[in-house]
Design a protein around this motif. Sequence first.
Motif, PDB file in Angstrom:
ATOM      1  N   LEU A  44       0.810  -1.218   0.000  1.00  0.00           N
ATOM      2  CA  LEU A  44       0.000   0.000   0.000  1.00  0.00           C
ATOM      3  C   LEU A  44       0.849   1.276   0.000  1.00  0.00           C
ATOM      4  CD1 LEU A  44      -3.126   0.046   0.134  1.00  0.00           C
ATOM      5  CD2 LEU A  44      -2.909   0.598   2.564  1.00  0.00           C
ATOM      6  N   ILE A  45       1.805   1.348   0.925  1.00  0.00           N
ATOM      7  CA  ILE A  45       2.562   2.617   1.041  1.00  0.00           C
ATOM      8  C   ILE A  45       3.957   2.504   0.434  1.00  0.00           C
ATOM      9  CG2 ILE A  45       1.256   3.238   3.128  1.00  0.00           C
ATOM     10  CD1 ILE A  45       3.794   2.760   4.781  1.00  0.00           C
ATOM     11  N   GLY A  46       4.402   1.273   0.180  1.00  0.00           N
ATOM     12  CA  GLY A  46       5.726   1.083  -0.404  1.00  0.00           C
ATOM     13  C   GLY A  46       6.803   1.048   0.668  1.00  0.00           C
ATOM     14  N   LEU A  47       7.907   0.427   0.333  1.00  0.00           N
ATOM     15  CA  LEU A  47       8.980   0.240   1.309  1.00  0.00           C
ATOM     16  C   LEU A  47       9.592   1.562   1.764  1.00  0.00           C
ATOM     17  CD1 LEU A  47      10.733  -1.760   2.889  1.00  0.00           C
ATOM     18  CD2 LEU A  47      12.269  -1.835   0.911  1.00  0.00           C
ATOM     19  N   ASP A  48       9.775   2.496   0.856  1.00  0.00           N
ATOM     20  CA  ASP A  48      10.442   3.743   1.237  1.00  0.00           C
ATOM     21  C   ASP A  48       9.635   4.537   2.266  1.00  0.00           C
ATOM     22  OD1 ASP A  48      12.708   3.341  -0.264  1.00  0.00           O
ATOM     23  OD2 ASP A  48      11.841   4.236  -2.062  1.00  0.00           O
ATOM     24  N   ARG A  49       8.301   4.521   2.110  1.00  0.00           N
ATOM     25  CA  ARG A  49       7.479   5.225   3.104  1.00  0.00           C
ATOM     26  C   ARG A  49       7.446   4.471   4.427  1.00  0.00           C
ATOM     27  NH1 ARG A  49       1.898   7.168   0.697  1.00  0.00           N
ATOM     28  NH2 ARG A  49       1.655   7.943   2.819  1.00  0.00           N
ATOM     29  N   ALA A  50       7.518   3.150   4.364  1.00  0.00           N
ATOM     30  CA  ALA A  50       7.607   2.365   5.607  1.00  0.00           C
ATOM     31  C   ALA A  50       8.920   2.683   6.332  1.00  0.00           C
ATOM     32  CB  ALA A  50       7.502   0.875   5.298  1.00  0.00           C
ATOM     33  N   ILE A  51       9.991   2.782   5.568  1.00  0.00           N
ATOM     34  CA  ILE A  51      11.287   3.159   6.156  1.00  0.00           C
ATOM     35  C   ILE A  51      11.187   4.551   6.784  1.00  0.00           C
ATOM     36  CG2 ILE A  51      13.659   3.833   5.566  1.00  0.00           C
ATOM     37  CD1 ILE A  51      13.581   1.572   3.406  1.00  0.00           C
ATOM     38  N   GLY A  52      10.569   5.471   6.067  1.00  0.00           N
ATOM     39  CA  GLY A  52      10.415   6.836   6.576  1.00  0.00           C
ATOM     40  C   GLY A  52       9.590   6.885   7.848  1.00  0.00           C
ATOM     41  N   LEU A  53       8.546   6.087   7.892  1.00  0.00           N
ATOM     42  CA  LEU A  53       7.681   6.037   9.078  1.00  0.00           C
ATOM     43  C   LEU A  53       8.448   5.479  10.282  1.00  0.00           C
ATOM     44  CD1 LEU A  53       4.871   6.492  10.223  1.00  0.00           C
ATOM     45  CD2 LEU A  53       4.157   4.307   9.227  1.00  0.00           C
ATOM     46  N   ALA A  54       9.239   4.452  10.041  1.00  0.00           N
ATOM     47  CA  ALA A  54      10.061   3.891  11.126  1.00  0.00           C
ATOM     48  C   ALA A  54      11.047   4.941  11.629  1.00  0.00           C
ATOM     49  CB  ALA A  54      10.800   2.644  10.638  1.00  0.00           C
ATOM     50  N   LYS A  55      11.666   5.654  10.715  1.00  0.00           N
ATOM     51  CA  LYS A  55      12.658   6.667  11.111  1.00  0.00           C
ATOM     52  C   LYS A  55      12.011   7.777  11.935  1.00  0.00           C
ATOM     53  CE  LYS A  55      16.447   7.163   9.163  1.00  0.00           C
ATOM     54  NZ  LYS A  55      17.836   6.827   9.587  1.00  0.00           N
ATOM     55  N   THR A  56      10.870   8.288  11.459  1.00  0.00           N
ATOM     56  CA  THR A  56      10.237   9.386  12.191  1.00  0.00           C
ATOM     57  C   THR A  56       9.635   8.912  13.509  1.00  0.00           C
ATOM     58  OG1 THR A  56       8.193   9.079  10.936  1.00  0.00           O
ATOM     59  CG2 THR A  56       9.695  10.765  10.138  1.00  0.00           C
ATOM     60  N   SER A  57       9.346   7.610  13.621  1.00  0.00           N
ATOM     61  CA  SER A  57       8.793   7.068  14.863  1.00  0.00           C
ATOM     62  C   SER A  57       9.891   6.599  15.822  1.00  0.00           C
ATOM     63  CB  SER A  57       7.865   5.886  14.548  1.00  0.00           C
ATOM     64  OG  SER A  57       6.871   6.250  13.625  1.00  0.00           O
ATOM     65  N   GLY A  58      11.142   6.708  15.397  1.00  0.00           N
ATOM     66  CA  GLY A  58      12.246   6.294  16.254  1.00  0.00           C
ATOM     67  C   GLY A  58      12.345   4.795  16.432  1.00  0.00           C
ATOM     68  N   ILE A  59      11.908   4.055  15.431  1.00  0.00           N
ATOM     69  CA  ILE A  59      11.978   2.588  15.485  1.00  0.00           C
ATOM     70  C   ILE A  59      13.208   2.137  14.691  1.00  0.00           C
ATOM     71  CG2 ILE A  59      10.806   0.441  14.832  1.00  0.00           C
ATOM     72  CD1 ILE A  59       8.162   2.190  15.066  1.00  0.00           C
ATOM     73  N   PRO A  60      14.142   1.453  15.341  1.00  0.00           N
ATOM     74  CA  PRO A  60      15.444   1.203  14.688  1.00  0.00           C
ATOM     75  C   PRO A  60      15.498  -0.035  13.795  1.00  0.00           C
ATOM     76  CG  PRO A  60      15.505   0.447  16.960  1.00  0.00           C
ATOM     77  CD  PRO A  60      14.141   1.047  16.751  1.00  0.00           C
ATOM     78  N   GLU A  61      14.430  -0.814  13.771  1.00  0.00           N
ATOM     79  CA  GLU A  61      14.521  -2.099  13.058  1.00  0.00           C
ATOM     80  C   GLU A  61      13.183  -2.438  12.412  1.00  0.00           C
ATOM     81  OE1 GLU A  61      16.266  -5.143  15.479  1.00  0.00           O
ATOM     82  OE2 GLU A  61      15.701  -6.765  14.117  1.00  0.00           O
ATOM     83  N   LEU A  62      13.268  -3.008  11.220  1.00  0.00           N
ATOM     84  CA  LEU A  62      12.079  -3.488  10.523  1.00  0.00           C
ATOM     85  C   LEU A  62      12.114  -5.005  10.433  1.00  0.00           C
ATOM     86  CD1 LEU A  62      11.793  -1.129   7.386  1.00  0.00           C
ATOM     87  CD2 LEU A  62      10.616  -0.922   9.589  1.00  0.00           C
ATOM     88  N   GLY A  63      10.947  -5.606  10.545  1.00  0.00           N
ATOM     89  CA  GLY A  63      10.810  -7.029  10.252  1.00  0.00           C
ATOM     90  C   GLY A  63       9.891  -7.174   9.060  1.00  0.00           C
ATOM     91  N   LEU A  64      10.403  -7.787   7.994  1.00  0.00           N
ATOM     92  CA  LEU A  64       9.600  -7.946   6.780  1.00  0.00           C
ATOM     93  C   LEU A  64       9.292  -9.410   6.540  1.00  0.00           C
ATOM     94  CD1 LEU A  64      11.285  -5.610   4.114  1.00  0.00           C
ATOM     95  CD2 LEU A  64       9.381  -5.101   5.637  1.00  0.00           C
ATOM     96  N   HIS A  65       8.144  -9.654   5.909  1.00  0.00           N
ATOM     97  CA  HIS A  65       7.891 -10.995   5.394  1.00  0.00           C
ATOM     98  C   HIS A  65       9.015 -11.327   4.414  1.00  0.00           C
ATOM     99  CE1 HIS A  65       6.118 -14.222   3.033  1.00  0.00           C
ATOM    100  NE2 HIS A  65       5.286 -14.417   4.052  1.00  0.00           N
ATOM    101  N   HIS A  66       9.527 -12.557   4.493  1.00  0.00           N
ATOM    102  CA  HIS A  66      10.700 -12.867   3.657  1.00  0.00           C
ATOM    103  C   HIS A  66      10.408 -12.672   2.172  1.00  0.00           C
ATOM    104  CE1 HIS A  66       9.264 -16.745   2.109  1.00  0.00           C
ATOM    105  NE2 HIS A  66       8.658 -16.873   3.283  1.00  0.00           N
TER     106      HIS A  66
END
Length: 257
Positions: free
Chosen positions: A172-194
């Motif tokens: 829906l939002i794409g990986l880059d926006r997910a990365i941006g959301l994690a960064k602005t939320s102060g979340i240091p790690e992502l877990g993705l479906h393989h």
Amino acid sequence: MSSAKSAIAAHRGGAALWPENSPTAFKNTLTLGVEQIEFDVQLSRDGVVVIHHDATLERTTTGSGPVAEKSLDELKTLEIRGSGGERLMTLEEGIAILAPSPIVLRCEIKPGPDLARHAGIEEKVFEILQRTGMLERTIITSFQIDSLAAVKAWPTPPAGLLWLVARPIVGLIGLDRAIGLAKTSGIPELGLHHGDLTAEASARIAAAGLDFGAWAVLEDEAIAKVLALGVKVFTTDRPDAALRLRAEAGEKAGLFI
Ligand code: FE
């Protein structure tokens, strides 16, 4: 990163091997030698943090209906399917099994029915982890960004905090926006479906300064893939297979590189 370095988390205590999130799964995971154990927490009607995956009881217990509508006493009357009569555990009971070992806890905070947050669950998890001395050995995960925001407000942070990015979110939002959301939320790690984790996606996440891992890693092929990508950690229902494949990958690296 060497392919042999990815940490292995037994998903729901190794769901393909034993009844998920059960006392047996917790005890047996400790005998395997994996670095982490993943489990899920919900809130009972009377506000007790219990270890259970689904918002409802049907799939894995002899009960029915939402976990959030049952008191702890009511939940304790139910049997975990396939366990020979074991009962659903409170978070504290799960910790009592795991605490004597060095294993890292990977605690997933689940929502209730309709993906509604269990009000106050994060504060209760914090209190239990702090009281039992497990805060610095516990990584908190959630698909729910609002739960992670509540964990960010803890007076002392846990050992790790990561956002499990659901596949529809990536779509829906794409990986880059997910990365941006994690960064602005102060979340240091992502877990993705393989399935969402390609070499290109890994490089983009790493370039953004975030750690990454994979979940739902079941088949040998998927395990080999995430090992080759050098993920920080991956959760698998088959921790025994993951250990074997990681050891084989390490032997190959030692022989040929
Ligand atoms: Fe989980």
